[in-house]
Design a protein around this motif. Structure first.
Motif, PDB file in Angstrom:
ATOM      1  N   SER A 179     -12.530   1.139  -2.675  1.00 16.34           N
ATOM      2  CA  SER A 179     -11.470   0.533  -1.878  1.00 16.34           C
ATOM      3  C   SER A 179     -10.134   1.091  -2.358  1.00 16.34           C
ATOM      4  O   SER A 179     -10.035   1.667  -3.451  1.00 16.34           O
ATOM      5  N   GLU A 180      -9.095   0.926  -1.563  1.00 14.06           N
ATOM      6  CA  GLU A 180      -7.785   1.429  -1.957  1.00 14.06           C
ATOM      7  C   GLU A 180      -7.305   0.760  -3.241  1.00 14.06           C
ATOM      8  O   GLU A 180      -6.748   1.412  -4.131  1.00 14.06           O
ATOM      9  N   ARG A 181      -7.532  -0.545  -3.357  1.00 16.35           N
ATOM     10  CA  ARG A 181      -7.112  -1.263  -4.562  1.00 16.35           C
ATOM     11  C   ARG A 181      -7.866  -0.753  -5.792  1.00 16.35           C
ATOM     12  O   ARG A 181      -7.265  -0.497  -6.844  1.00 16.35           O
ATOM     13  N   ASP A 182      -9.188  -0.589  -5.666  1.00 15.90           N
ATOM     14  CA  ASP A 182      -9.980  -0.120  -6.808  1.00 15.90           C
ATOM     15  C   ASP A 182      -9.589   1.303  -7.204  1.00 15.90           C
ATOM     16  O   ASP A 182      -9.561   1.644  -8.394  1.00 15.90           O
ATOM     17  N   MET A 184      -6.606   2.704  -6.853  1.00 11.78           N
ATOM     18  CA  MET A 184      -5.327   2.650  -7.565  1.00 11.78           C
ATOM     19  C   MET A 184      -5.520   2.127  -8.983  1.00 11.78           C
ATOM     20  O   MET A 184      -4.948   2.664  -9.936  1.00 11.78           O
ATOM     21  N   ASN A 185      -6.334   1.079  -9.136  1.00  9.34           N
ATOM     22  CA  ASN A 185      -6.571   0.530 -10.473  1.00  9.34           C
ATOM     23  C   ASN A 185      -7.226   1.564 -11.385  1.00  9.34           C
ATOM     24  O   ASN A 185      -6.852   1.705 -12.558  1.00  9.34           O
ATOM     25  N   THR A 204       0.428   4.598  -4.128  1.00  7.72           N
ATOM     26  CA  THR A 204      -0.096   4.237  -2.815  1.00  7.72           C
ATOM     27  C   THR A 204      -1.490   4.839  -2.689  1.00  7.72           C
ATOM     28  O   THR A 204      -1.815   5.819  -3.367  1.00  7.72           O
TER      29      THR A 204
END
Length: 442
Positions: A179-182, A184-185, A204
């Protein structure tokens, strides 16, 4: 009385800026910058293959720009920042390789380039090349890239039309993308392990059918630059590619800027401009049209203040005050914004170069960070005045980096009650129209 305040405020800002430029550079003012005649490759990572030449002068003249939005930017001046390769570039490159799980020696490849995981210590290609890294080093800085694939992987020839010996099948989409969040993390964790200060990057992410891609914009004193880190994740969350700068910066001179409206005219001049994705996309559509039109019109809906990487004729790199123009499709382009009287132009050879000397160093600052002083910068009348002309936010960041504290004593003509205690490491700021116009110590 109140009706005179705007005029007084503007006079105060102008006076402060005159003091800023004179103090930061000495008489007669800021040094002139000798720039390469094209800035088309501004912001590119030099450790990867060169992109198509977008610096052709004829291509710039084919673009037309239409302003359809507000270009207001609350700036009249800005600081330049000199860019250097890290003090311990070789050690930092090794540390990056360890984080990415790439084993091997740092080996010189060609002029300006070094590798890990491609050649042995004798410079011979390894029998099997998997994950590997490249490093580009010159007098303008250092840039690295990582790839999980072989750099010489073979590509099969396309089949002849209707050939019975060639079975075709649709490409298989990668499974279990992050996912985008994962993504970035995971990028932030990786960069932290590599000793980057991730607080100075704005991240981003964008997920497509094929990958989840993360971009981190490097910020200097809170101002975005066009120097970035990039990470691309594929099937099962595997890292396929990554790249970024391996540099530190030091503040240079202060310069007056042209207005955004005047800077738009510079978009047609390769001496000032680096194209953005919106312009590249518009030109792709133009090239596929039949017949091909003589020009393409690109709308501009807004502008923001940035620092743009520029190459000097000495091949060194500097971040200059600039505007990035944009529309709903993305960035139209970044344009050097300092006044022409500070600029001269030299060689038409815009290829970065210089001797490929990797700095062995004895230690260094965090990659992508302002070089920290080993001790707090002494606070006196001269050093305090370096905050004049900055925005309040920028002044706070610079003061913090110098080991000082700040407080606002006056804002837009309104004085505030202050405590009577005295601190020899505190700067009292007077703010007019968001800019620092005066300072005192205490």
């Amino acid at each position: 009385m109140n009706s005179r305040r705007p005029r007084v405020a503007l006079l105060g800002v102008a006076t402060a800026l005159l003091s800023l430029i004179a103090a930061s550079c000495g008489e007669p003012g800021p040094l002139k910058l000798s720039l390469e005649i094209s800035q088309a490759r501004s912001g590119e990572n030099l450790s990867v293959a060169e992109s198509a030449d977008t610096g052709a002068w004829s291509a710039y003249s084919e673009n037309k720009y239409e302003v359809v939005g507000d270009l207001s930017v609350d700036r009249v001046s800005g600081f330049a920042w000199s860019v250097f390769q890290k003090n311990d570039t070789k050690g930092s490159f090794r540390a990056l390789a360890e984080v990415f799980g790439v084993a091997g020696e740092v080996v010189k490849n060609e002029k300006n380039t070094f590798t890990i995981g491609v050649k042995n210590a004798d410079g011979e290609l390894l029998d099997s090349v998997g994950a590997h890294m490249y490093l580009w080093v010159d007098v303008g800085g250092a840039w690295w890239s990582y790839s999980s694939a072989s750099p010489s992987a073979s590509v099969s020839s396309p089949c002849a039309p209707n050939s019975p010996d060639c079975a075709t099948s649709p490409p298989v989409l990668p499974s279990n993308l992050l996912s985008e969040r994962d993504a970035m993390n995971r990028t932030i964790v990786t960069m932290t392990k590599a000793l980057y200060n991730t607080a100075t990057f704005t991240f981003t992410a964008k997920k497509s059918e094929w990958s989840t891609d993360v971009t981190g914009v490097m910020n200097i004193a809170g101002i975005p630059t066009n120097m970035t880190v990039s990470f691309s994740y594929g099937a099962e969350g595997a890292l396929n590619y990554a790249s970024g700068p391996l540099v530190y910066v030091k503040r240079a001179n202060g310069y007056y800027m042209v207005s955004p409206e005047d800077a738009v005219k510079r978009l047609n001049d390769a001496r000032y401009t680096s194209w953005g994705t919106a312009t590249a996309a518009a030109r792709d559509i133009m090239s596929q049209s039949n017949p091909i039109p003589d020009s393409v019109t690109i709308p501009i809906t807004g502008a923001r203040y940035v620092l743009m990487q520029a190459t000097l004729t000495s091949k060194t790199t500097i971040l200059l005050p600039a505007y990035t123009f944009y529309n709903e499709s993305g960035d139209v382009g970044s344009v050097i914004a300092i006044e022409d009287k500070y600029l001269v132009y030299g060689s038409s050879d815009s290829t970065p170069g210089g001797s490929a000397v990797i700095n062995p160093g004895t230690g260094g600052s965090d990659p992508g960070q302002i070089e920290p002083a080993p001790v707090a910068v002494p606070l006196d009348e001269t050093s305090a005045k370096t905050l004049i002309g900055l925005t309040e936010e920028e002044a706070g960041k610079v003061a913090s980096e110098n080991g000082w504290t700040v407080r606002v004593a006056m804002r837009d003509g309104e004085a505030f009650m202050l405590t009577s205690d005295y601190s020899k490491t505190r700067v009292n700021l007077s703010i007019e129209m968001t800019l620092v116009t005066a300072v005192t110590i205490g």
